[in-house]
Design a protein around this motif. Structure first.
Motif, PDB file in Angstrom:
ATOM      1  N   GLN A  23       5.355  44.282  18.774  1.00 40.21           N
ATOM      2  CA  GLN A  23       6.638  43.607  18.959  1.00 40.21           C
ATOM      3  C   GLN A  23       6.769  43.224  20.427  1.00 40.21           C
ATOM      4  N   GLY A  24       7.127  42.003  20.694  1.00 44.00           N
ATOM      5  CA  GLY A  24       7.257  41.528  22.064  1.00 44.00           C
ATOM      6  C   GLY A  24       8.072  40.258  22.113  1.00 44.00           C
ATOM      7  N   TYR A  25       7.704  39.351  23.028  1.00 41.31           N
ATOM      8  CA  TYR A  25       8.476  38.127  23.245  1.00 41.31           C
ATOM      9  C   TYR A  25       7.547  36.938  23.443  1.00 41.31           C
ATOM     10  N   ARG A  26       8.043  35.779  23.050  1.00 37.16           N
ATOM     11  CA  ARG A  26       7.359  34.514  23.279  1.00 37.16           C
ATOM     12  C   ARG A  26       8.407  33.488  23.686  1.00 37.16           C
ATOM     13  N   ILE A  27       7.939  32.351  24.162  1.00 41.43           N
ATOM     14  CA  ILE A  27       8.820  31.251  24.535  1.00 41.43           C
ATOM     15  C   ILE A  27       8.657  30.156  23.487  1.00 41.43           C
ATOM     16  N   GLN A  28       9.746  29.825  22.808  1.00 41.89           N
ATOM     17  CA  GLN A  28       9.686  28.782  21.777  1.00 41.89           C
ATOM     18  C   GLN A  28       9.923  27.425  22.422  1.00 41.89           C
ATOM     19  N   ILE A  29       8.986  26.491  22.124  1.00 38.44           N
ATOM     20  CA  ILE A  29       9.097  25.151  22.714  1.00 38.44           C
ATOM     21  C   ILE A  29       9.368  24.070  21.671  1.00 38.44           C
ATOM     22  N   TYR A  30       9.229  24.413  20.387  1.00 39.01           N
ATOM     23  CA  TYR A  30       9.441  23.397  19.347  1.00 39.01           C
ATOM     24  C   TYR A  30       9.730  24.066  18.014  1.00 39.01           C
ATOM     25  N   LEU A  31      10.544  23.392  17.185  1.00 37.96           N
ATOM     26  CA  LEU A  31      10.783  23.786  15.800  1.00 37.96           C
ATOM     27  C   LEU A  31      10.942  22.507  14.997  1.00 37.96           C
ATOM     28  N   GLY A  32      10.061  22.311  14.001  1.00 36.81           N
ATOM     29  CA  GLY A  32      10.123  21.100  13.194  1.00 36.81           C
ATOM     30  C   GLY A  32       8.937  20.993  12.264  1.00 36.81           C
ATOM     31  N   SER A  33       8.469  19.769  12.042  1.00 34.44           N
ATOM     32  CA  SER A  33       7.397  19.516  11.073  1.00 34.44           C
ATOM     33  C   SER A  33       6.052  20.069  11.540  1.00 34.44           C
ATOM     34  N   ALA A  34       5.182  20.343  10.563  1.00 29.65           N
ATOM     35  CA  ALA A  34       3.852  20.867  10.868  1.00 29.65           C
ATOM     36  C   ALA A  34       3.034  19.870  11.679  1.00 29.65           C
ATOM     37  N   THR A  35       3.132  18.593  11.342  1.00 35.99           N
ATOM     38  CA  THR A  35       2.367  17.559  12.049  1.00 35.99           C
ATOM     39  C   THR A  35       2.754  17.496  13.521  1.00 35.99           C
ATOM     40  N   GLU A  36       4.055  17.483  13.775  1.00 38.30           N
ATOM     41  CA  GLU A  36       4.532  17.416  15.162  1.00 38.30           C
ATOM     42  C   GLU A  36       4.223  18.721  15.903  1.00 38.30           C
ATOM     43  N   ALA A  37       4.323  19.844  15.202  1.00 35.66           N
ATOM     44  CA  ALA A  37       4.031  21.148  15.818  1.00 35.66           C
ATOM     45  C   ALA A  37       2.580  21.209  16.297  1.00 35.66           C
ATOM     46  N   LYS A  38       1.666  20.702  15.476  1.00 39.35           N
ATOM     47  CA  LYS A  38       0.245  20.684  15.873  1.00 39.35           C
ATOM     48  C   LYS A  38       0.049  19.829  17.124  1.00 39.35           C
ATOM     49  N   ALA A  39       0.712  18.681  17.162  1.00 42.13           N
ATOM     50  CA  ALA A  39       0.583  17.786  18.321  1.00 42.13           C
ATOM     51  C   ALA A  39       1.157  18.435  19.578  1.00 42.13           C
ATOM     52  N   ILE A  40       2.302  19.098  19.447  1.00 42.42           N
ATOM     53  CA  ILE A  40       2.933  19.761  20.604  1.00 42.42           C
ATOM     54  C   ILE A  40       2.062  20.912  21.097  1.00 42.42           C
ATOM     55  N   ARG A  41       1.499  21.672  20.165  1.00 41.10           N
ATOM     56  CA  ARG A  41       0.619  22.790  20.547  1.00 41.10           C
ATOM     57  C   ARG A  41      -0.582  22.265  21.337  1.00 41.10           C
ATOM     58  N   THR A  42      -1.210  21.207  20.844  1.00 38.67           N
ATOM     59  CA  THR A  42      -2.368  20.626  21.537  1.00 38.67           C
ATOM     60  C   THR A  42      -1.971  20.127  22.924  1.00 38.67           C
ATOM     61  N   LYS A  43      -0.836  19.446  22.997  1.00 40.77           N
ATOM     62  CA  LYS A  43      -0.349  18.925  24.278  1.00 40.77           C
ATOM     63  C   LYS A  43      -0.102  20.066  25.268  1.00 40.77           C
ATOM     64  N   PHE A  44       0.509  21.166  24.791  1.00 40.01           N
ATOM     65  CA  PHE A  44       0.774  22.303  25.671  1.00 40.01           C
ATOM     66  C   PHE A  44      -0.533  22.920  26.167  1.00 40.01           C
ATOM     67  N   LEU A  45      -1.492  23.123  25.261  1.00 46.20           N
ATOM     68  CA  LEU A  45      -2.771  23.716  25.663  1.00 46.20           C
ATOM     69  C   LEU A  45      -3.487  22.849  26.695  1.00 46.20           C
ATOM     70  N   ASN A  46      -3.321  21.535  26.602  1.00 49.43           N
ATOM     71  CA  ASN A  46      -3.953  20.621  27.566  1.00 49.43           C
ATOM     72  C   ASN A  46      -3.300  20.658  28.941  1.00 49.43           C
ATOM     73  N   LEU A  47      -2.111  21.278  29.053  1.00 50.60           N
ATOM     74  CA  LEU A  47      -1.464  21.414  30.365  1.00 50.60           C
ATOM     75  C   LEU A  47      -2.233  22.386  31.260  1.00 50.60           C
ATOM     76  N   GLY A  48      -2.999  23.286  30.662  1.00 52.10           N
ATOM     77  CA  GLY A  48      -3.801  24.226  31.440  1.00 52.10           C
ATOM     78  C   GLY A  48      -3.011  25.350  32.088  1.00 52.10           C
ATOM     79  N   THR A  49      -1.947  25.811  31.437  1.00 52.27           N
ATOM     80  CA  THR A  49      -1.136  26.897  32.002  1.00 52.27           C
ATOM     81  C   THR A  49      -1.820  28.253  31.899  1.00 52.27           C
ATOM     82  N   GLY A  50      -2.772  28.366  30.991  1.00 52.11           N
ATOM     83  CA  GLY A  50      -3.425  29.651  30.761  1.00 52.11           C
ATOM     84  C   GLY A  50      -2.665  30.542  29.789  1.00 52.11           C
ATOM     85  N   LEU A  51      -1.507  30.098  29.342  1.00 51.56           N
ATOM     86  CA  LEU A  51      -0.726  30.878  28.381  1.00 51.56           C
ATOM     87  C   LEU A  51      -1.180  30.545  26.965  1.00 51.56           C
ATOM     88  N   PRO A  52      -1.283  31.550  26.092  1.00 55.04           N
ATOM     89  CA  PRO A  52      -1.630  31.263  24.703  1.00 55.04           C
ATOM     90  C   PRO A  52      -0.493  30.521  24.017  1.00 55.04           C
TER      91      PRO A  52
END
Length: 106
Positions: A23-52
């Motif tokens: 049990q812990g915490y995460r930061i939510q950045i999006y809530l919506g369709s699966a298609t858009e969620a996949k795109a947002i996840r990819t975009k976030f990972l490409n930012l290179g923050t190092g966060l999962p």
């Protein structure tokens, strides 16, 4: 030779077997369709923050959540970094992946 263990230890071992989440915490950045969620996840990972970054099904929607923070304080320390790219981001309580332990040196 037989080793006797406490029934408490045995029950704890059975209760935690196969569980890789805490049990812990995460930061939510999006809530919506699966298609858009996949795109947002990819975009976030490409930012290179190092966060999962994870997608979580929240029927009928999908949430994109960032980080695996053990405490709310730790999550809030990273929130401003995430809000620079996702202004509506916020901290949520969630199951997180346990931290990776360093490999033992032989």
């Amino acid at each position: 030779m037989r080793i006797h263990t406490s029934h408490v230890i045995d029950s704890l071992e059975k209760a935690t077997r196969g569980k890789d989440e805490l049990q812990g915490y995460r930061i939510q950045i999006y809530l919506g369709s699966a298609t858009e969620a996949k795109a947002i996840r990819t975009k976030f990972l490409n930012l290179g923050t190092g966060l999962p970054c994870n997608m979580v099904q929240n029927i009928p929607n999908y949430a994109v959540r960032v980080g695996d923070f053990r405490t709310s304080l730790e999550a809030h320390k990273h929130l401003s970094q995430v809000k620079a790219h996702y202004p509506s981001a916020f901290v949520v309580q969630d199951k997180i992946n346990p931290p990776k332990l360093p490999k033992r040196q032989p």
